[in-house]
Design a protein around this motif. Structure first.
Motif, PDB file in Angstrom:
ATOM      1  N   HIS A 114       0.867  -1.179   0.000  1.00  0.00           N
ATOM      2  CA  HIS A 114       0.000   0.000   0.000  1.00  0.00           C
ATOM      3  C   HIS A 114       0.899   1.223   0.000  1.00  0.00           C
ATOM      4  O   HIS A 114       1.740   1.375   0.870  1.00  0.00           O
ATOM      5  CB  HIS A 114      -0.927  -0.011   1.212  1.00  0.00           C
ATOM      6  N   ALA A 120       0.507   5.986  -3.907  1.00  0.00           N
ATOM      7  CA  ALA A 120      -0.002   5.864  -5.273  1.00  0.00           C
ATOM      8  C   ALA A 120      -1.193   4.905  -5.349  1.00  0.00           C
ATOM      9  O   ALA A 120      -1.898   4.837  -6.337  1.00  0.00           O
ATOM     10  CB  ALA A 120       1.113   5.364  -6.196  1.00  0.00           C
ATOM     11  N   GLY A 121      -1.434   4.136  -4.262  1.00  0.00           N
ATOM     12  CA  GLY A 121      -2.490   3.122  -4.297  1.00  0.00           C
ATOM     13  C   GLY A 121      -1.875   1.778  -3.965  1.00  0.00           C
ATOM     14  O   GLY A 121      -0.724   1.699  -3.555  1.00  0.00           O
ATOM     15  N   ARG A 122      -2.651   0.714  -4.171  1.00  0.00           N
ATOM     16  CA  ARG A 122      -2.117  -0.616  -3.873  1.00  0.00           C
ATOM     17  C   ARG A 122      -1.313  -1.089  -5.079  1.00  0.00           C
ATOM     18  O   ARG A 122      -1.843  -1.253  -6.169  1.00  0.00           O
ATOM     19  CB  ARG A 122      -3.262  -1.584  -3.573  1.00  0.00           C
ATOM     20  N   VAL A 124      -1.740  -0.798 -10.292  1.00  0.00           N
ATOM     21  CA  VAL A 124      -2.095   0.115  -9.206  1.00  0.00           C
ATOM     22  C   VAL A 124      -3.596  -0.007  -9.016  1.00  0.00           C
ATOM     23  O   VAL A 124      -4.366   0.229  -9.966  1.00  0.00           O
ATOM     24  CB  VAL A 124      -1.689   1.569  -9.523  1.00  0.00           C
ATOM     25  N   ASP A 125      -3.992  -0.398  -7.820  1.00  0.00           N
ATOM     26  CA  ASP A 125      -5.405  -0.659  -7.522  1.00  0.00           C
ATOM     27  C   ASP A 125      -6.036  -1.539  -8.603  1.00  0.00           C
ATOM     28  O   ASP A 125      -7.157  -1.279  -9.065  1.00  0.00           O
ATOM     29  CB  ASP A 125      -6.171   0.664  -7.367  1.00  0.00           C
ATOM     30  N   ARG A 154       6.561   7.660  -9.492  1.00  0.00           N
ATOM     31  CA  ARG A 154       5.986   7.240  -8.196  1.00  0.00           C
ATOM     32  C   ARG A 154       6.585   5.930  -7.718  1.00  0.00           C
ATOM     33  O   ARG A 154       5.989   5.236  -6.900  1.00  0.00           O
ATOM     34  CB  ARG A 154       4.467   7.053  -8.340  1.00  0.00           C
TER      35      ARG A 154
END
Ligand SMILES: CC(C)(COP(=O)(O)OP(=O)(O)OC[C@H]1O[C@@H](n2cnc3c(N)ncnc32)[C@H](O)[C@@H]1OP(=O)(O)O)[C@@H](O)C(=O)NCCC(=O)NCCS
Length: 170
Positions: A9, A12-14, A58-59, A88
């Motif tokens: 996590h 930037a998100g998961r 990402v997510d 990122r």
């Protein structure tokens, strides 16, 4: 292992790096110029056992990829992250996941006997800087590669690139 396979996590998100599956293909292809065929080609190379085709999600959405060859030493090729997602840490996450896969393949060796190679275009000092930050060293070995690609308007072009080989041993 960080980033593989559970995911981290981050702001930037998961973030998750794993091998490409059929479920990723449509999303990856949507970012390709029409007629490029790169993603299909990389999937075919993975099926043949020539490479691991790694994607960073990402997510759940794939935003970058690279191919880890099964050569000795292995090489990381075609590293790319979507322009909007750069800066990122996702490129670095793919490189680290590739290193973890190399460790998985060669679990017990003396320090310095594992190696991963990358070829970086002489006109791409920012990519070289990223690899150097991650522990890759310049070798001075130069090669010339001529390849065809499809540009953003769908036109097939031929390009010639001078690459320097960088290597990390650990
Ligand atoms: C190189 C690349 C994969 C890095 O992905 P990323 O997710 O932005 O990487 P990270 O966030 O982990 O690291 C950022 C570093 O990548 C490098 N970088 C950033 N943008 C770049 C670009 N357009 N081209 C090449 N390298 C770049 C820089 O060293 C940057 O660090 P800096 O911001 O301190 O200058 C991405 O920029 C890309 O797809 N570039 C175009 C294709 C390419 O050059 N591939 C490398 C082939 S060897």
């Amino acid at each position: 292992m960080r980033g593989w396979p559970e995911g981290d996590h981050t702001p930037a998100g998961r973030v998750l790096v794993r091998r490409c599956t059929e479920a990723d293909v449509a999303a990856l292809e949507s970012g390709e110029p029409p007629g490029s065929g790169y993603v299909r080609g990389a999937c075919a190379r993975q099926k043949e056992g020539a490479v691991d085709f790694l994607v960073v999600l990402v997510d759940g959405a794939p935003v970058g990829s690279a191919e880890l060859t099964h050569d000795d030493p292995p090489e990381l090729k075609n590293l790319g992250v979507d322009e909007a997602a750069r800066g990122r840490g996702l490129g670095a996450a793919i490189v680290r996941a590739a290193e973890a896969l190399v460790e998985e393949r060669i679990p017990t060796v003396a320090v310095g006997q594992r190696a991963l190679v990358v070829g970086v275009g002489l006109e791409n000092p920012r990519a070289a800087a990223l690899y150097e930050r991650l522990g890759y060293e310049r070798t001075g070995e130069l090669s010339t590669t001529t390849y065809t690609y499809v540009d953003s308007s769908g036109i097939t072009k031929t390009a010639t690139e001078r690459d320097e080989e960088l290597i990390k041993r650990w």
